[in-house]
Design a protein around this motif. Structure first.
Motif, PDB file in Angstrom:
ATOM      1  N   ASP A 101       0.830  -1.192   0.000  1.00  9.80           N
ATOM      2  CA  ASP A 101       0.000   0.000   0.000  1.00  9.80           C
ATOM      3  C   ASP A 101       0.871   1.252   0.000  1.00  9.80           C
ATOM      4  N   GLY A 102       0.226   2.386  -0.153  1.00  4.05           N
ATOM      5  CA  GLY A 102       0.950   3.643  -0.108  1.00  4.05           C
ATOM      6  C   GLY A 102       1.214   4.048   1.327  1.00  4.05           C
ATOM      7  N   LEU A 103       1.874   5.181   1.488  1.00  6.52           N
ATOM      8  CA  LEU A 103       2.239   5.670   2.808  1.00  6.52           C
ATOM      9  C   LEU A 103       1.080   6.400   3.474  1.00  6.52           C
TER      10      LEU A 103
ATOM     11  N   VAL B  60      -3.270   4.598  -5.874  1.00 11.43           N
ATOM     12  CA  VAL B  60      -2.012   3.889  -6.031  1.00 11.43           C
ATOM     13  C   VAL B  60      -2.078   3.074  -7.308  1.00 11.43           C
ATOM     14  N   TYR B  61      -1.030   3.155  -8.104  1.00  9.59           N
ATOM     15  CA  TYR B  61      -0.908   2.339  -9.302  1.00  9.59           C
ATOM     16  C   TYR B  61       0.367   1.522  -9.208  1.00  9.59           C
TER      17      TYR B  61
ATOM     18  N   GLN C  38      -4.425   0.006 -11.138  1.00  6.50           N
ATOM     19  CA  GLN C  38      -4.810   0.684  -9.907  1.00  6.50           C
ATOM     20  C   GLN C  38      -4.986  -0.337  -8.799  1.00  6.50           C
ATOM     21  N   THR C  39      -4.269  -0.151  -7.707  1.00  5.39           N
ATOM     22  CA  THR C  39      -4.349  -1.097  -6.610  1.00  5.39           C
ATOM     23  C   THR C  39      -5.053  -0.503  -5.394  1.00  5.39           C
TER      24      THR C  39
ATOM     25  N   LYS D  23       9.346  -0.093  -6.141  1.00  4.12           N
ATOM     26  CA  LYS D  23       8.385  -1.147  -5.887  1.00  4.12           C
ATOM     27  C   LYS D  23       7.286  -0.600  -4.994  1.00  4.12           C
ATOM     28  N   LEU D  24       6.141  -1.243  -5.041  1.00  4.78           N
ATOM     29  CA  LEU D  24       5.013  -0.766  -4.257  1.00  4.78           C
ATOM     30  C   LEU D  24       5.334  -0.822  -2.775  1.00  4.78           C
ATOM     31  N   GLY D  25       5.303   0.321  -2.125  1.00  7.01           N
ATOM     32  CA  GLY D  25       5.351   0.395  -0.675  1.00  7.01           C
ATOM     33  C   GLY D  25       6.697   0.221  -0.013  1.00  7.01           C
TER      34      GLY D  25
END
Lengths: 114, 113
Positions: free
Chosen positions: A100-102, B48-49, B54-55, B96-98
């Motif tokens: 996930d994002g921050l 978030v992509y 799109q995640t 990378k994601l995250g």
């Protein structure tokens, strides 16, 4: 859901003073922790990060932070601040899986007086 | 310079207008993000992509519509916005994601009138 609390919204210090900015997060699982800095008129940039291993991490410009799992904290420290450290400081977290994002705290506006 | 470029830097639009924000990175990153930064509020993750897919959509109103045609470009299409949507919109990317450092652009300062 994750959340991040930064307790000090505005901090004013004199040059050479020691700095500690508080950051607490709420998330029950494994986390990745970050501190970002935003100097006036500039973009957000990474100061330091913690993923695993030694809970005391060192970043750029003499900053360090300590991850204390039992306190859900990741406080930022610098032994002697400089006028050029005047900036907005953001603590951020994402889950250990990294999918996930921050999630950011509200930020702390630090002013260093010469 | 972070390698993440956002255009325009400033945008003023009426509530009935349609506009788009653009973000570009040539860092070889696979994940891209839109954040909203409002006064006295934390940065809010919007979208978030990861590898153009799109995640995450963080309950963002449909008047914000993201588009990611490839791993290097990210758009945010805006239509029928409200004055409370005025904010700084930040784009970021990470390898990378995250799990890796996110690099941020300088943002687009949006004012809805």
């Amino acid at each position: 859901a994750q959340s991040v609390s930064q307790h000090n919204h505005h901090v004013i210090l004199s040059e050479a003073a020691s700095l500690e900015l508080g950051c607490n997060y709420s998330y029950g699982g494994t986390v990745n922790l970050f501190w970002y800095v935003q100097y006036p008129g500039q973009h957000l940039q990474l100061l330091l990060k913690y993923f695993s291993g030694d809970p005391l991490v060192k970043g750029i410009k003499g900053f360090e932070a300590e991850f204390i799992k039992s306190k859900f904290s990741f406080n930022l420290r610098k032994p002697s601040v400089q006028w050029s450290d005047t900036a907005e400081y953001f603590c951020a977290v994402n889950s250990g899986g990294g999918a996930d994002g921050l999630t950011f705290g509200k930020g702390t506006h630090l002013i260093i007086q010469p | 310079e972070t390698g993440v470029t956002q255009t325009p830097r400033h945008l003023v639009m009426g509530m009935t207008n349609k506009k788009s924000l653009k973000c570009e990175q040539h860092l070889g990153h696979n994940a891209m993000y839109w954040y909203k930064q409002s006064a006295k509020k934390p940065l809010e993750l919007m979208f978030v992509y990861n590898f153009k897919e799109q995640t995450e959509n963080n309950s963002v109103p449909s008047r914000f519509s993201p588009e990611c045609p490839n791993s290097s470009h990210l758009f945010l299409h805006l239509h029928t916005l409200q004055p409370e949507d005025s904010a700084l919109y930040l784009c970021a990317s990470s390898l990378k994601l995250g799990m890796t450092e996110a690099f941020f652009g300088q943002g687009t300062r949006l004012t809805v009138v």
